[in-house]
Design a protein around this motif. Structure first.
Motif, PDB file in Angstrom:
ATOM      1  N   ARG A 169      -1.056  -2.771  -4.646  1.00 40.22           N
ATOM      2  CA  ARG A 169      -0.645  -3.625  -5.762  1.00 40.22           C
ATOM      3  C   ARG A 169      -0.154  -4.954  -5.240  1.00 40.22           C
ATOM      4  NH1 ARG A 169       4.945  -3.502  -7.317  1.00 40.22           N
ATOM      5  NH2 ARG A 169       6.204  -2.336  -5.827  1.00 40.22           N
ATOM      6  N   ILE A 170      -0.173  -5.928  -6.141  1.00 37.33           N
ATOM      7  CA  ILE A 170       0.423  -7.223  -5.845  1.00 37.33           C
ATOM      8  C   ILE A 170       1.934  -7.043  -5.831  1.00 37.33           C
ATOM      9  CG2 ILE A 170       0.795  -9.541  -6.787  1.00 37.33           C
ATOM     10  CD1 ILE A 170      -2.028  -9.386  -7.924  1.00 37.33           C
ATOM     11  N   GLU A 171       2.596  -7.708  -4.934  1.00 42.57           N
ATOM     12  CA  GLU A 171       4.040  -7.561  -4.848  1.00 42.57           C
ATOM     13  C   GLU A 171       4.703  -8.035  -6.140  1.00 42.57           C
ATOM     14  OE1 GLU A 171       5.742  -5.924  -3.122  1.00 42.57           O
ATOM     15  OE2 GLU A 171       7.786  -6.684  -2.999  1.00 42.57           O
ATOM     16  N   GLY A 172       5.652  -7.254  -6.599  1.00 44.07           N
ATOM     17  CA  GLY A 172       6.358  -7.565  -7.844  1.00 44.07           C
ATOM     18  C   GLY A 172       6.882  -6.263  -8.397  1.00 44.07           C
ATOM     19  N   GLU A 186       1.207  -3.150 -11.766  1.00 49.54           N
ATOM     20  CA  GLU A 186       0.594  -1.824 -11.733  1.00 49.54           C
ATOM     21  C   GLU A 186      -0.049  -1.565 -10.382  1.00 49.54           C
ATOM     22  OE1 GLU A 186      -0.331  -4.396 -13.508  1.00 49.54           O
ATOM     23  OE2 GLU A 186      -2.492  -4.483 -13.879  1.00 49.54           O
ATOM     24  N   ALA A 187      -0.096  -0.304 -10.013  1.00 50.02           N
ATOM     25  CA  ALA A 187      -0.761   0.110  -8.788  1.00 50.02           C
ATOM     26  C   ALA A 187      -2.183   0.510  -9.108  1.00 50.02           C
ATOM     27  CB  ALA A 187      -0.001   1.286  -8.162  1.00 50.02           C
ATOM     28  N   PHE A 188      -3.097   0.114  -8.235  1.00 52.08           N
ATOM     29  CA  PHE A 188      -4.505   0.472  -8.372  1.00 52.08           C
ATOM     30  C   PHE A 188      -4.831   1.490  -7.282  1.00 52.08           C
ATOM     31  CE2 PHE A 188      -5.835  -2.545 -11.527  1.00 52.08           C
ATOM     32  CZ  PHE A 188      -4.887  -3.538 -11.445  1.00 52.08           C
ATOM     33  N   PHE A 189      -5.428   2.585  -7.724  1.00 56.53           N
ATOM     34  CA  PHE A 189      -5.666   3.699  -6.815  1.00 56.53           C
ATOM     35  C   PHE A 189      -7.116   3.751  -6.341  1.00 56.53           C
ATOM     36  CE2 PHE A 189      -1.908   6.456  -6.886  1.00 56.53           C
ATOM     37  CZ  PHE A 189      -1.159   5.844  -7.876  1.00 56.53           C
ATOM     38  N   VAL A 206       0.849  -1.187   0.000  1.00 54.46           N
ATOM     39  CA  VAL A 206       0.000   0.000   0.000  1.00 54.46           C
ATOM     40  C   VAL A 206       0.888   1.241   0.000  1.00 54.46           C
ATOM     41  CG1 VAL A 206      -1.705   1.347   1.278  1.00 54.46           C
ATOM     42  CG2 VAL A 206      -1.901  -1.145   1.194  1.00 54.46           C
ATOM     43  N   SER A 207       0.613   2.140  -0.923  1.00 56.42           N
ATOM     44  CA  SER A 207       1.371   3.398  -1.004  1.00 56.42           C
ATOM     45  C   SER A 207       0.430   4.572  -0.859  1.00 56.42           C
ATOM     46  CB  SER A 207       2.082   3.506  -2.360  1.00 56.42           C
ATOM     47  OG  SER A 207       3.004   2.467  -2.533  1.00 56.42           O
ATOM     48  N   TRP A 208       0.969   5.663  -0.394  1.00 52.74           N
ATOM     49  CA  TRP A 208       0.203   6.898  -0.242  1.00 52.74           C
ATOM     50  C   TRP A 208       0.882   8.015  -1.045  1.00 52.74           C
ATOM     51  CZ3 TRP A 208      -4.321   7.531   2.573  1.00 52.74           C
ATOM     52  CH2 TRP A 208      -4.697   6.472   3.414  1.00 52.74           C
ATOM     53  N   TYR A 209       0.052   8.835  -1.681  1.00 56.91           N
ATOM     54  CA  TYR A 209       0.531   9.971  -2.459  1.00 56.91           C
ATOM     55  C   TYR A 209      -0.283  11.203  -2.092  1.00 56.91           C
ATOM     56  CZ  TYR A 209       2.905   6.569  -5.427  1.00 56.91           C
ATOM     57  OH  TYR A 209       3.710   5.560  -5.896  1.00 56.91           O
ATOM     58  N   GLN A 210       0.406  12.344  -2.135  1.00 57.19           N
ATOM     59  CA  GLN A 210      -0.267  13.621  -1.954  1.00 57.19           C
ATOM     60  C   GLN A 210      -0.324  14.328  -3.301  1.00 57.19           C
ATOM     61  OE1 GLN A 210       1.800  17.244  -0.641  1.00 57.19           O
ATOM     62  NE2 GLN A 210       0.504  17.241   1.196  1.00 57.19           N
TER      63      GLN A 210
END
Lengths: 113, 114
Positions: A94-97, A101-104, A32-36
């Motif tokens: 995203r699935i590790e790898g 692709e990341a899903f937002f 899980v990633s966070w963006y501003q």
């Protein structure tokens, strides 16, 4: 399959307060990633969590923090809010790898007054 | 230096026409991935297409294709047969080896007119 869910969608807070944003990733996604996102700075990376551990951190002050739970859900916290913290906060899973692709999610729009 | 450069702040195209959105990138890594996302006014970032640095063929996904020119470090998005629903912000992004974060460009606003 449910997408990435962010709550709440909108928030209005006063300077000096603190806020907690929540993100539920797609089932099976452990990263899980966070963006501003702001009009002036564009999209900036905040942090990434994988298996409850912070794996990467962007260039933000210590007022920004986060955590991930055992079910991969993540929260980010901003303390002592400033007017400049007003932004759209986006969470991605995203699935590790390396190249997946990341899903937002739809984001949480935070307004600090 | 900017890692991802999108030089077109805005683009206009008529419905059913093709449009190319430009993206150049900067990396010293040999292995990297390039992504395009669409962001409608609702705010959600929608994944469109991916190109790996070692992929020999240009990626395609339906009406989207990626014109990848490795030597020029460019990864332009081509949308064929534009539709009104394509009106949105489009972001080019890169993930480099050893990092798991996405670096985004400033975006291009695409407006499709009838």
């Amino acid at each position: 399959k449910a997408g990435v869910t962010q709550t709440p969608r909108y928030l209005i807070k006063t300077r000096g307060q603190q806020v907690t944003l929540s993100c539920s990733p797609i089932s099976g996604h452990r990263s899980v990633s966070w963006y501003q996102q702001t009009p002036g700075q564009g999209l900036q990376f905040l942090f990434e969590y994988f298996s409850e551990t912070q794996r990467n951190k962007g260039n933000f002050p210590g007022r920004f923090s986060g955590r991930q739970f055992s079910n991969s859900r993540s929260e980010m916290n901003v303390s002592t809010l400033e007017l400049g913290d007003s932004a759209l906060y986006l969470c991605a899973s995203r699935i590790e790898g390396a190249w997946t692709e990341a899903f937002f999610g739809q984001g949480t729009r935070l307004t600090v007054v | 230096a900017q890692k991802i450069t999108q030089t077109q702040p805005g683009m206009f195209v008529q419905e059913k026409e093709a449009v190319t959105l430009d993206c150049t990138y900067d990396t010293s890594d040999q292995s990297y991935g390039l992504f395009w996302y669409k962001q409608p006014s609702s705010g959600e970032m929608i994944f469109l297409i991916y190109q790996g640095s070692y992929d020999e063929q240009n990626a395609t996904e339906g009406r989207y294709s990626l014109n990848f020119q490795k030597a020029r470090k460019s990864a332009n998005l081509v949308i064929s047969a534009s539709q009104l629903g394509d009106s949105a912000m489009y972001f080019c992004a890169m993930r480099e080896t050893g990092y798991s974060t996405l670096t985004f460009g400033k975006g291009t606003m695409l407006l499709v007119s009838p």
